[in-house]
Design a protein around this motif. Structure first.
Motif, PDB file in Angstrom:
ATOM      1  N   ASP A  15      14.043 -33.381  -8.503  1.00  0.00           N
ATOM      2  CA  ASP A  15      14.910 -33.728  -7.380  1.00  0.00           C
ATOM      3  C   ASP A  15      15.668 -32.480  -6.953  1.00  0.00           C
ATOM      4  O   ASP A  15      16.295 -31.820  -7.788  1.00  0.00           O
ATOM      5  CB  ASP A  15      15.891 -34.820  -7.809  1.00  0.00           C
ATOM      6  N   GLU A  22      12.544 -36.546 -11.716  1.00  0.00           N
ATOM      7  CA  GLU A  22      12.703 -37.931 -11.275  1.00  0.00           C
ATOM      8  C   GLU A  22      12.081 -38.916 -12.255  1.00  0.00           C
ATOM      9  O   GLU A  22      12.469 -40.080 -12.291  1.00  0.00           O
ATOM     10  CB  GLU A  22      12.116 -38.114  -9.880  1.00  0.00           C
ATOM     11  N   LYS A  53      20.785 -41.398 -15.227  1.00  0.00           N
ATOM     12  CA  LYS A  53      20.198 -42.326 -14.266  1.00  0.00           C
ATOM     13  C   LYS A  53      21.292 -43.068 -13.502  1.00  0.00           C
ATOM     14  O   LYS A  53      21.172 -43.315 -12.315  1.00  0.00           O
ATOM     15  CB  LYS A  53      19.307 -43.327 -14.996  1.00  0.00           C
TER      16      LYS A  53
END
Length: 64
Positions: A15, A22, A53
């Motif tokens: 990312d 990711e 996350k």
């Protein structure tokens, strides 16, 4: 299988904002170092991954 712990899920996309993978939520440095880390070091990183996350790059919220 080698038995070495790994969070890799074969979705290898970094990312651009968070700079985390990711798929596994590791940093590029963690991914690069993974094979040289001890099992304890790997498990310590894997313990932190769920928190990434939830809020991978969320700034601290100061009272005020």
């Amino acid at each position: 299988m080698s038995g070495a712990s790994s969070p890799c899920v074969q979705i290898c996309v970094i990312d651009p904002v968070s700079r985390l993978c990711e798929g596994c939520l590791r940093t590029l440095q963690e991914i690069a170092d993974w094979s040289r880390l001890s099992e304890a070091e790997r498990l310590a990183i894997m313990t932190e991954l769920p928190l990434r996350k939830i809020a991978p790059n969320e700034p601290s919220q100061a009272a005020g």
